[in-house]
Design an enzyme around this catalytic site. Structure first.
Site, PDB file in Angstrom:
ATOM      1  N   THR A   1     -93.028 -29.085 -14.210  1.00  0.00           N
ATOM      2  CA  THR A   1     -94.319 -28.766 -13.598  1.00  0.00           C
ATOM      3  C   THR A   1     -94.190 -27.912 -12.340  1.00  0.00           C
ATOM      4  OG1 THR A   1     -94.257 -30.854 -12.376  1.00  0.00           O
ATOM      5  CG2 THR A   1     -95.462 -30.842 -14.459  1.00  0.00           C
TER       6      THR A   1
ATOM      7  N   THR B   1    -102.681 -23.778 -10.546  1.00  0.00           N
ATOM      8  CA  THR B   1    -101.810 -24.095  -9.416  1.00  0.00           C
ATOM      9  C   THR B   1    -101.420 -25.555  -9.545  1.00  0.00           C
ATOM     10  OG1 THR B   1    -102.993 -22.563  -7.987  1.00  0.00           O
ATOM     11  CG2 THR B   1    -101.776 -24.288  -6.885  1.00  0.00           C
TER      12      THR B   1
ATOM     13  N   ASP C   1     -84.269 -27.870 -14.900  1.00  0.00           N
ATOM     14  CA  ASP C   1     -85.340 -28.250 -13.987  1.00  0.00           C
ATOM     15  C   ASP C   1     -86.053 -26.949 -13.637  1.00  0.00           C
ATOM     16  OD1 ASP C   1     -85.763 -30.708 -11.661  1.00  0.00           O
ATOM     17  OD2 ASP C   1     -86.594 -28.721 -11.255  1.00  0.00           O
ATOM     18  N   SER C   2     -87.366 -26.977 -13.605  1.00  0.00           N
ATOM     19  CA  SER C   2     -88.077 -25.703 -13.436  1.00  0.00           C
ATOM     20  C   SER C   2     -87.921 -25.127 -12.029  1.00  0.00           C
ATOM     21  CB  SER C   2     -89.545 -25.836 -13.816  1.00  0.00           C
ATOM     22  OG  SER C   2     -90.296 -26.405 -12.778  1.00  0.00           O
ATOM     23  N   SER C   3     -87.328 -25.882 -11.115  1.00  0.00           N
ATOM     24  CA  SER C   3     -87.023 -25.315  -9.792  1.00  0.00           C
ATOM     25  C   SER C   3     -85.976 -24.209  -9.934  1.00  0.00           C
ATOM     26  CB  SER C   3     -86.476 -26.381  -8.855  1.00  0.00           C
ATOM     27  OG  SER C   3     -87.217 -27.550  -8.977  1.00  0.00           O
TER      28      SER C   3
ATOM     29  N   THR D   1    -106.104 -15.718  -0.372  1.00  0.00           N
ATOM     30  CA  THR D   1    -106.474 -16.776   0.572  1.00  0.00           C
ATOM     31  C   THR D   1    -105.593 -18.024   0.453  1.00  0.00           C
ATOM     32  OG1 THR D   1    -108.232 -18.286   1.294  1.00  0.00           O
ATOM     33  CG2 THR D   1    -108.302 -17.590  -1.006  1.00  0.00           C
TER      34      THR D   1
ATOM     35  N   CYS E   1    -106.831 -20.858   0.929  1.00  0.00           N
ATOM     36  CA  CYS E   1    -107.707 -21.893   0.358  1.00  0.00           C
ATOM     37  C   CYS E   1    -107.451 -21.990  -1.139  1.00  0.00           C
ATOM     38  CB  CYS E   1    -109.172 -21.524   0.550  1.00  0.00           C
ATOM     39  SG  CYS E   1    -109.656 -21.442   2.260  1.00  0.00           S
TER      40      CYS E   1
ATOM     41  N   THR F   1     -89.380 -32.777 -16.196  1.00  0.00           N
ATOM     42  CA  THR F   1     -89.494 -34.248 -16.194  1.00  0.00           C
ATOM     43  C   THR F   1     -89.774 -34.807 -17.580  1.00  0.00           C
ATOM     44  OG1 THR F   1     -90.281 -34.266 -13.935  1.00  0.00           O
ATOM     45  CG2 THR F   1     -90.846 -36.172 -15.256  1.00  0.00           C
TER      46      THR F   1
END
Ligand code: ASP
Length: 346
Positions: A92, A169, A60-62, A281, A283, A16
């Site tokens: 990102t 993350t 694009d980082s995808s 996890t 979480c 981006t």
């Protein structure tokens, strides 16, 4: 204090930060690095040289792939002696994967490699890209009085925070603070001054270490996220994938999973066949403790290894790295229990 000769290599992969709106479709499309520079004339204000390397075409980082990580490692290795630090402009979406992978692939790194990007394109008035880029360059060039790099590790800088790359993350698709390092304190905070966190262990600089670039990665890895109601045929199909070598098992809470007989049996069988299963996890924060509950303990019995406080991004790329280097399943399990680049807290 920077020496007058500090220099930084800015590697522009895409994302981006370097995008512009297509006036017909409204979709964001990549533009090239010259246009990026046009939008940040401040780049010329640094009193040290900044060279650039552009991915052509920017991506694009995808679309990021291990081959692109190899390309980044090669660029850094080939240019290692010429620069004090490296800044990678990256989309990102998969930046945390790239940062994690590079932390393993650049062994003995003793220079800063700072990844950054933005949520709004650089040409947009309220862009966060300018701040992120300028501060990342400053950090990449930052040195101690003795002329040693302040942060000789792979990091992500985003919205005022410098984080260890393999601890990050992407956790927000919209806000400027898109990244978090839930299980490791930030390495530095940027306000009026850039304050390096003295209470946290930043990778220490070791004189005369030779950078050892690694290119071997094995992608026969899968992420299996548990959810209530997950069916045996789904788990069996995933564990039965031909050539599969490792599974990142995203469990509940402190590493818990269903106690169903079929589930434990399937994991036991897969482990016995040499598939490495790592318990991470779901979480965001906190650590897997498999001895804490019966449900976690059963996994341990099934040969599942603890992922500690690893992010999924870090576990996936570490497994690719270890498998790529031809370690046996037991050697991989053993190394998953050790920190290689500060990615887990033991
Ligand atoms: N899709 C973009 C990318 O990851 C998003 C971004 O850069 O923020 O390349």
């Amino acid at each position: 204090m920077n020496s007058p000769y500090t220099s930084v290599l800015l590697i522009y992969t895409g994302g981006t930060i370097g995008m512009i709106e297509n006036t017909e479709t409204g979709a964001l499309e990549n533009f090239n690095f010259e246009q990026l520079q046009k939008h940040i004339p401040e780049l010329h204000k640094f009193n040290f040289p900044i060279d650039t390397y552009q991915f052509d075409p920017p991506m694009d980082s995808s679309d990021m792939e291990p081959d692109m990580w190899r390309k980044l490692v090669r660029i850094i290795h080939e240019n290692y002696s010429r620069y004090h630090g490296f800044v990678i402009l990256h989309g990102t979406d998969t930046m945390a994967y790239t940062a994690s992978a590079l932390s393993f692939m650049l062994e003995n790194l003793e220079k800063p490699v700072i990844l950054t990007g933005s949520q709004l394109p650089i040409g947009v008035l309220r862009t966060d890209g300018k701040e992120n880029l300028m501060t990342s360059i400053e950090i990449a060039a930052a040195q101690t009085k003795e002329g040693k790099p302040l942060v000789p590790e792979v990091c992500i800088f985003f919205e005022n925070h410098l984080m260890r790359g393999n601890r990050t993350t992407k956790m927000n698709a919209e806000n400027f603070n898109a990244f978090r390092s839930f299980n490791y304190p930030v390495l530095a905070e940027a306000g009026i001054h850039i304050k390096y966190n003295n209470n946290v262990q930043i990778r220490s600089y070791k004189e005369k270490q030779k950078l050892k670039p690694h290119y071997l990665l094995d992608t026969n890895v899968v992420v299996l996220k548990l959810f209530p109601g997950i069916q045996e045929n789904v788990v069996a199909t995933i564990l039965g994938i031909e050539g599969l070598k490792a599974v990142v098992l995203e469990t509940y809470g402190s590493g818990n999973a269903p106690r169903k007989e079929w589930f434990i049996r399937r994991l036991c069988q897969a482990s016995a066949q040499g598939i490495v299963i790592v318990n991470v996890t779901q979480c965001n924060a906190g650590m897997v403790e498999m001895e804490r509950y019966e449900t976690g303990y059963q996994l341990l019995q099934a040969g599942v290894v603890c992922g500690y406080d690893s992010t999924t991004e870090s576990a996936v790329t570490k497994l690719m790295f270890l498998l790529g280097h031809g370690y046996t399943p037991d050697e991989v399990r053993d190394r998953m229990n050790r920190s290689m680049a500060g990615e887990i807290t033991i």
